[in-house]
Design a protein around this motif. Structure first.
Motif, mmCIF file in Angstrom:
data_model
loop_
_atom_site.group_PDB
_atom_site.id
_atom_site.type_symbol
_atom_site.label_atom_id
_atom_site.label_comp_id
_atom_site.label_asym_id
_atom_site.label_seq_id
_atom_site.Cartn_x
_atom_site.Cartn_y
_atom_site.Cartn_z
ATOM 1 N N LEU A 1 0.731 -1.252 0.009
ATOM 2 C CA LEU A 1 0.087 0.012 0.128
ATOM 3 C C LEU A 1 0.958 1.473 0.076
ATOM 4 N N LEU A 2 2.171 1.181 0.426
ATOM 5 C CA LEU A 2 2.912 2.309 0.804
ATOM 6 C C LEU A 2 3.203 3.106 -0.481
ATOM 7 N N PRO A 3 3.571 2.422 -1.580
ATOM 8 C CA PRO A 3 3.847 3.326 -2.893
ATOM 9 C C PRO A 3 2.599 4.337 -3.242
ATOM 10 N N ALA A 4 1.454 4.033 -2.876
ATOM 11 C CA ALA A 4 0.560 5.048 -3.021
ATOM 12 C C ALA A 4 0.600 6.260 -2.355
ATOM 13 N N ILE A 5 1.340 6.233 -1.291
ATOM 14 C CA ILE A 5 1.488 7.429 -0.319
ATOM 15 C C ILE A 5 2.526 8.221 -1.183
#
Lengths: 206, 209
Positions: A134-138
């Motif tokens: 999920l982190l690359p979406a930040i």
């Protein structure tokens, strides 16, 4: 003649053969890394990269970048983990990591906001893997709290588990766990140390 | 069992294996043999038992590669007399004393192997015998005979030996500088004959067992 033989009896004839020939070893090492890669027996290639956040260890399999580690994580220990968990066929072989090193250099110079690198996720499993995904979406320059990430993962109460997922991120910097901060906005802990986290956040704010 | 990253094997044992293949094969073929040894070792490394003696394992692989190289060289039939004559080190780090290689090359192969594996790799004679064939005693004799011949045929510092030459030099002035190299030259040719004698002695010893 007799005197010569007597005189040299105590000597090591192999004095004439250097114990260490660093130039030959460097040449042979480079050749081994190249041949091992070409023959498909180099399971884990690695190199180090000097950055403003300290020396990073970069490691890659055939599939992509498998591990990035800060100096505080003890590079020798990380290489041993790679030998245990991926394969003991580990060699310092910079070639496979040229592109990763280039993109990281650009990132630390403020000239790159996203990474375009094949990643090998094999060192992260289950819920942790799901969280890291999920982190690359930040986006670059933004942050989210551990609670927000937990909610996004569909398990809003798993705040501590999100913290663990970030702490065990095998691919820091490229998978931006540094953008996950405390609910009060303070940076919180980081695998590379709190200073490294502050450095990355400041870099992205600039 | 946990096994160190192969990089550590290269760092710890690479220089030793380079010395061994240089002593066994000489300057021209050593690096090819080293490369083939470590490539084969890397390939087989995951299957190596965790408690294996890594140095002995590497030298065993190197021994097989050296034999391959020797056979290939023999097929190419390179004239023996065409080693470049280099009176001194050229300054390149990979360069090592050509006189030492000439002395090693003159040894019977079995003695050259035994000397390199025992004195450079530190392997016990039992391991060497397992590798080269023959008994432990034969390996021990081959190493001892080879070393004795080497000490005779390869005086490490030919011009630093003779104590008396200092006195002679002091009394007669210059001009004696040529004597020690001449003595070394004589020692070298005598030593070649001695090498053959040692090989014969070794065979006798093997029969006596």
């Amino acid at each position: 003649m007799t005197m010569t033989a007597t005189g040299s009896a105590g000597r090591d004839p192999f004095e004439g053969l250097p114990e260490h020939d660093d130039e030959a070893m460097a040449r042979l090492h480079a050749r081994l890394a190249e041949q091992a890669g070409a023959e498909g027996v180099l399971d884990v290639a690695y190199r180090t990269l000097d950055t403003p956040a300290g020396t990073l260890l970069l490691a890659a399999t055939d599939a992509g970048v498998v591990r990035i580690a800060y100096a505080v994580q003890d590079h020798a220990a990380v290489l041993q983990q790679l030998a245990d968990r991926v394969s003991p066929r580990v060699l310092r072989a910079p070639g496979r990591l040229d592109e990763a090193a280039r993109q990281l250099d650009e990132y630390f110079a403020g000239r790159r906001r996203t990474f375009e690198l094949p990643l090998d996720w094999r060192l992260s499993k289950g819920y942790r893997r799901q969280v890291l995904g999920l982190l690359p979406a930040i986006g670059y320059g933004r942050t989210e709290s551990y609670a927000q990430v937990a909610a996004a993962s569909g398990s809003p109460r798993a705040v501590r588990a999100v913290g663990t997922a970030c702490a065990t991120n095998p691919l820091p910097v490229v998978v931006p766990c540094h953008r996950v901060v405390r609910s009060d906005g303070s940076p919180g802990q980081y695998a590379g140390g709190a200073d490294a986290k502050r450095l990355l956040l400041a870099l992205e704010e600039a | 069992m946990s096994k160190p990253p192969f990089e550590q094997i290269v760092t710890e044992h690479g220089p030793m294996v380079l010395r061994v293949v240089r002593a066994v094969l000489g300057p021209h073929d050593a690096e090819d043999a080293w490369s083939e040894t470590f490539l084969a070792a890397l390939q087989a490394y995951p299957e190596l038992p965790g408690d294996a003696n890594v140095a002995a394992w590497l030298v065993t692989v190197a021994h097989r590669k050296a034999i391959d190289v020797t056979r290939a060289t023999a097929r190419r039939a390179v004239p023996v007399g065409e080693l470049p004559e280099r009176p001194s080190r050229s300054g390149r780090p990979e360069d090592w004393d050509p006189d030492l290689w000439r002395a090693l090359k003159a040894l019977p192969e079995r003695q050259r192997h035994a000397v390199a594996y025992h004195y450079l790799a530190g392997l016990p004679y039992r391991e060497i015998a397992a590798m080269t064939g023959g008994s432990t005693d034969a390996a021990r004799r081959a190493a001892a005979d080879g070393m004795r011949t080497l000490r005779r045929t390869y005086p490490a510092h030919p011009d630093g030996d003779a104590d008396t030459s200092t006195d002679i030099g002091a009394s007669t002035g210059g001009g004696t500088g040529a004597a020690p190299p001449a003595a070394a030259e004589a020692g070298r040719s005598t030593g070649t004959r001695g090498g053959q004698g040692a090989a014969a002695g070794n065979e006798t010893g093997a029969r006596g067992r």
